[in-house]
Design a protein around this motif. Structure first.
Motif, short mmCIF file in Angstrom:
data_model
loop_
_atom_site.label_atom_id
_atom_site.label_comp_id
_atom_site.label_asym_id
_atom_site.label_seq_id
_atom_site.Cartn_x
_atom_site.Cartn_y
_atom_site.Cartn_z
N TYR A 103 33.87 22.63 -18.95
CA TYR A 103 34.78 23.54 -18.25
C TYR A 103 35.56 22.77 -17.18
O TYR A 103 36.78 22.94 -17.02
CB TYR A 103 33.96 24.67 -17.61
CG TYR A 103 34.76 25.89 -17.18
CD1 TYR A 103 35.97 25.77 -16.52
CD2 TYR A 103 34.27 27.17 -17.41
CE1 TYR A 103 36.70 26.88 -16.12
CE2 TYR A 103 35.00 28.30 -17.03
CZ TYR A 103 36.21 28.14 -16.38
OH TYR A 103 36.92 29.23 -15.98
N GLU A 109 39.55 22.29 -17.00
CA GLU A 109 40.21 22.87 -15.82
C GLU A 109 41.05 21.80 -15.10
O GLU A 109 42.18 22.07 -14.68
CB GLU A 109 39.16 23.45 -14.86
CG GLU A 109 39.74 24.18 -13.67
CD GLU A 109 40.36 25.51 -14.02
OE1 GLU A 109 41.13 26.03 -13.20
OE2 GLU A 109 40.08 26.03 -15.13
N TYR A 142 44.17 21.03 -17.19
CA TYR A 142 45.16 22.09 -17.07
C TYR A 142 45.84 22.04 -15.71
O TYR A 142 47.07 22.14 -15.61
CB TYR A 142 44.48 23.46 -17.27
CG TYR A 142 45.44 24.63 -17.12
CD1 TYR A 142 46.23 25.04 -18.19
CD2 TYR A 142 45.54 25.32 -15.91
CE1 TYR A 142 47.11 26.11 -18.06
CE2 TYR A 142 46.42 26.38 -15.77
CZ TYR A 142 47.20 26.78 -16.85
OH TYR A 142 48.07 27.82 -16.71
N TYR A 143 45.05 21.84 -14.64
CA TYR A 143 45.61 21.84 -13.29
C TYR A 143 46.55 20.65 -13.10
O TYR A 143 47.66 20.80 -12.56
CB TYR A 143 44.48 21.78 -12.26
CG TYR A 143 44.97 21.78 -10.83
CD1 TYR A 143 45.37 22.95 -10.21
CD2 TYR A 143 45.05 20.59 -10.12
CE1 TYR A 143 45.84 22.94 -8.90
CE2 TYR A 143 45.51 20.56 -8.81
CZ TYR A 143 45.90 21.74 -8.20
OH TYR A 143 46.36 21.73 -6.93
#
Length: 956
Positions: free
Chosen positions: A542, A546, A549-550
């Motif tokens: 995860y 994450e 993506y960020y």
């Protein structure tokens, strides 16, 4: 008791003798007795007699009390052993019977008093009637134990059979060797009876299933009496065609007399063939089937044609044009003519490949069987209703309607149809059943409009419009429908649009299949893939997604915290993994409560956590959060009624300054965390590029350290220890040295810590101990002298379960007397792992091994702890020797440590003595032994032997 009585009698006799003849008692043989002296003697003697008498009475009462307690415990154990409903049979290793309980006596008819001490293999009754028990005990004596083994035994009184679940085990004696072997069994006879009753219930259910099938056959015969109706025929044929196209099912029809098939185009779409590429014959059909499924499929087909099953059902694999296999579920029914001969065999096939892939994740239950029964009952009602509706149909209509019914009944989904011209909808009984309704239920039309979940309406509407516009060949969409009980279930809808001559969408038919369990299973798998099972926090996967993506879509700055729980490995090793898991849960909760909305918390694994703080304006915001976390761990954790203080160390890296990828910024935060640990733990460090060199050096050290173990690149040097009384050598301390071919001479201060963190200290420490003991034993065997050898031991070694066995094994291999081995332990090691270390050290001390407390005075142990430590030697840390007072100070710490050691009967060693002034200081402090460069530097084994041969007496 008798001995005590005799001692008291002798004491009283002596006192009476003193009374009768005082001079003899006091050595005054001149016969002069003074009244005052005699009176004092009388009073003292009488008091002594009274004291002895009272002591005797108290002791006798206490012994009687102990006897009552022991008797009560024996009675309690006997009651538990004899009145439990367990079969318990205990024997010694020589096969002699130790105990059997009342349950064994009742079962076998053997009395315990008759067989105690006898060998069980000599009892012919046991060999004849209970041979399986004899085999169990024979296996147990051979250390082949069983667990949960079923055995049926004869009951002595009732002469019937009972089933038991047996387990064998062994109890070790005080010596540590197997002493008592036990066979323990529990009666599971009633459970076996219940299992048989359950099996009978399954057979009754199969009988009901066959009765329903017979009912279906009777109704099929009645369908031949329907009349012709041309308009309904065309309408029915149109419905049939739309349903077959929209449901996604393959419709097949065959004449049993010829074996030729009439198959819908859907089959060719699924297999990837054109219709002209394969023949629709029985031989071609068999070639498409997987060889492993051919016999079972033919068997199911023949069983149905013979009347053995009410419906033809089969699951098999068919080969596609590209060589892959497709799982197919086929259902069909046979239509017989008025003579009872087979007329037409029709049915459907659906693609169940996806369901097969998830089948192993779904659990089937007894409830599913009941639901199947209810489905059959509802199907029977539906057949009766359709029979009443089809009375007016003609022969062709009957044939078409029969096809349509076969498709609807054999389909797992609910069939639906939409008339776009008249704005009407049709739902099959199965569709209502999937939503928890009966077909005859009065369901308001407005309920049908709102049965779909509001969040899915827009998406489904867009898919329908695309299918109506001809943009998609098939309508296919997943959505939630509201059931009668108020809950939403997931369904997948598939449908086909029918266009008129003008190209306008006029009708659409399809089916809804319940995929709720499949969706739930997917959600569970999704959760397992992205969340940690222990803390329920997002996991590494995860975190990486994450971060990716960020970093892809955000232009702001962020901070990444790498958090590690200090000393968790020691806690986990000493207090156990269950305790460690409880601590990790509480650490997770505390971190979550402290982070709150400031960032997102992840658990990487073990005792490592990561915090992502998004869109920060200043780096100081991250440092403020770090301070908050450090302070938050000042409070103890309450676990099992105990307070445990645990600190955390953190490393912080910033995006995009310290990295532009998830792996890079995570690695840099990890590097900063290691730097925080090196500087003292319980603090945080902000990443600096200079840390990378230190981290890389550490990685290189660990890499080459592993190679050094394999290539034996280590050597040992020995530093002499000299007695302050005699000036002679009394022993050596073994010190490891590493001269790496790549790194050069590496200081122990650099590689020992790396070895401990990586657990490489375990094989290295075993090598050091073996070489050191061999060196000392060699000195003894050559007659050079009996010198003691001191070896430093790490906490990582001590907490290993096999540490004591390893030391004993090395002493046996080298032949070194344990009294010449001294293990040096730092006080911080003992305090951190007190409960697990102390028993091991006590055992070693009982063997004769000397235990030295190294670096004493630098830790935090109290005198009460010191008194509980099984040590023989106290070593004063060199820091107390280096700073020698200018003038004699009677209050110096070195003097205090020596005084403590002498009071406890310990040998006190001063290490690090390098100057004459330091030597004078430790002599005034009254130390016993010294070592340091003033005496000698650490020597190679040949140099140490030469020093011994010189028989030097040091001028101290």
């Amino acid at each position: 008791m008798k001995r005590i009585s005799r001692m008291m009698l002798a004491s009283i006799t002596i006192v009476l003798a003193a009374l009768l003849y005082p001079p003899a008692a006091y050595g005054n043989w001149d016969g002069a007795i003074y009244p005052s002296s005699y009176k004092s003697i009388m009073i003292f003697s009488l008091s002594f007699i009274i004291l002895i008498a009272v002591s005797y009475l108290v002791l006798k009462l206490y012994i009687n009390h102990l006897r009552r307690i022991i008797h009560g415990e024996q009675e309690f154990s006997k009651n538990v052993f004899d009145h439990t409903q367990l079969f318990i049979w205990a024997v010694h290793s020589d096969k002699s019977i130790l105990r059997i309980n009342k349950y064994v006596e009742w079962l076998t008819g053997i009395q315990e008093a008759d067989v105690i001490g006898k060998k069980y293999n000599e009892l012919m009754y046991l060999q004849e009637y209970y041979g399986q028990l004899v085999e169990l005990m024979d296996d147990a004596l051979a250390m082949n134990f069983v667990d949960q083994q079923e055995i049926t035994l004869i009951c002595n009184e009732q002469r019937d059979h009972k089933t038991f679940l047996f387990r064998t085990t062994v109890i070790t004696g005080v010596s540590g060797y197997p002493d008592v072997f036990i066979v323990c069994g529990i009666d599971i006879h009633e459970r076996k009876l219940y299992e048989k009753m359950l099996q009978n219930s399954y057979q009754e259910l199969e009988g009901i299933y066959e009765e329903v099938a017979v009912t279906k056959e009777e109704m099929q015969v009645q369908m031949h009496e329907l009349l012709l109706n041309q308009d309904k025929l065309r309408n029915s044929e149109e419905k049939f065609r739309l349903a077959s196209l929209g449901s996604g099912a393959v419709i097949w029809d065959t004449d049993p007399s010829t074996g030729n098939y009439d198959v819908s185009d859907r089959l060719f779409d699924l297999l990837g063939y054109r219709r002209d590429e394969i023949e629709t014959t029985a031989e071609q059909w068999r070639e498409l089937l997987h060889p492993d499924d051919l016999i079972a499929t033919e068997g199911a087909r023949q069983a149905y044609l013979n009347g053995e099953t009410p419906v033809y059902e089969a699951e098999y694999r068919m080969i596609k044009k590209n060589g892959e296999y497709l799982w197919i579920q086929a259902r069909g029914m046979l239509l017989r003519n008025s003579d009872g001969c087979p007329g037409r065999f029709s049915g459907s096939m659906i693609d169940i490949t996806e369901q097969k892939n998830y089948e192993h994740q779904l659990q089937r239950s007894y409830k599913a069987l009941e639901e199947t029964y209810e489905e059959l009952a509802v199907t029977q009602d539906e057949l009766r209703e359709n029979y009443d509706m089809l009375v007016e149909n003609d022969r062709l209509l009957r044939r078409s309607e029969e096809r349509y019914k076969l498709v609807a009944e054999s389909s797992n989904g609910g069939i639906w149809e939409i008339d776009f011209i008249r704005n009407r909808r049709f739902y099959s009984p199965r569709w209502f059943q999937l939503l928890g309704y009966r077909y005859e239920d009065d369901m308001p039309s407005d309920r049908l409009k709102h049965v779909m979940h509001p969040e899915d309406v827009k998406r489904v509407s867009e898919e329908l419009k695309a299918a109506q516009a001809g943009e998609k060949e098939l309508f296919e969409c997943e959505y939630r429908l509201l059931k009668k009980n108020g809950e939403y279930n997931w369904f997948i809808g598939r449908g086909k649009v029918l266009f008129d001559e003008l190209g306008m969408a006029c009708r659409m038919a399809g089916s809804d299949v319940d995929i709720h369990e499949l969706k739930l299973s997917q959600e569970r798998l999704q959760h397992l893939a992205y969340y940690d099972t222990l803390s329920d926090l997002p996991n590494r996967q995860y975190l990486l997604e994450e971060l990716e993506y960020y970093f892809t879509y955000s232009l702001g700055k962020s901070a990444l915290f790498f958090v590690d729980t200090d000393n968790f490995k020691y806690i986990n090793d000493t207090l156990g993994h269950k305790f460690g898991d409880q601590l990790l849960k509480k650490v997770s909760l505390r971190l979550s409560s402290l982070v709150r909305e400031e960032g997102m918390l992840f658990r990487l694994g073990g005792d490592e956590f990561v915090i992502l703080q998004r869109d920060i304006e200043r780096e100081a915001q991250a440092e403020d959060l770090a301070e908050l976390l450090i302070q938050g761990f000042k409070e103890p954790f309450r676990i099992n009624d105990s307070d445990l203080y645990v600190s955390i160390s953190m490393g912080i890296s910033f995006y995009p300054k310290d990295g532009v990828s998830g792996e890079e910024i995570l690695k840099n935060a990890d590097v900063a965390m290691y730097k925080a640990k090196e500087t003292g733990k319980g603090r945080y460090m902000v990443f600096s590029p200079s840390f990378l060199q230190t981290f890389n050096d550490r990685v290189n050290v660990e890499k080459y350290l592993r190679e050094a173990i394999k290539k034996e690149e280590f050597v040992l040097h020995y530093q002499p220890q000299v007695s302050l009384k005699t000036g002679k050598i009394v022993g050596f301390e073994s010190l490891i040295r590493w001269n790496s071919p790549v790194l050069g001479l590496v200081s122990p201060l650099s590689f020992v810590k790396v070895a401990e963190d990586s657990r490489l200290i375990v094989p290295i420490g075993e090598w050091v101990l073996l070489r050191s003991c061999s060196f000392a034993k060699g000195l003894h065997d050559q007659g050079i002298g009996d010198y003691k050898i001191s070896v430093n031991i790490s906490v990582v070694q001590l907490v290993q379960d096999e540490f004591v066995d390893m030391v004993i094994r090395i002493l046996d291999e080298t032949g070194l007397n344990p009294i010449y081995l001294e293990l040096e332990i730092t006080e911080s090691i003992i305090i951190e792992s007190f409960d697990i270390v102390i028993p091991k050290l006590e055992f070693m001390k009982r063997l004769g091994v000397q235990i030295a407390l190294d670096d004493f005075g630098t830790g935090y142990s109290s005198l009460s702890y010191l008194q509980q430590m099984p040590i023989t030697t106290l070593k004063i840390d060199r820091t107390f020797i280096e700073q020698v007072p200018i003038e004699e100070d009677k209050r110096s710490l070195a003097r205090a440590i020596v005084l403590i050691g002498r009071r406890m009967g310990l040998v006190v060693v001063a290490e690090g003595v390098e100057t004459r002034r330091q030597l004078d200081y430790v002599k005034q402090a009254k130390c016993d032994v010294i070592q340091g460069y003033l005496i000698s530097k650490p020597l190679k084994d040949e140099e140490a032997i030469d020093l011994i041969h010189s028989q030097r007496v040091f001028d101290i």
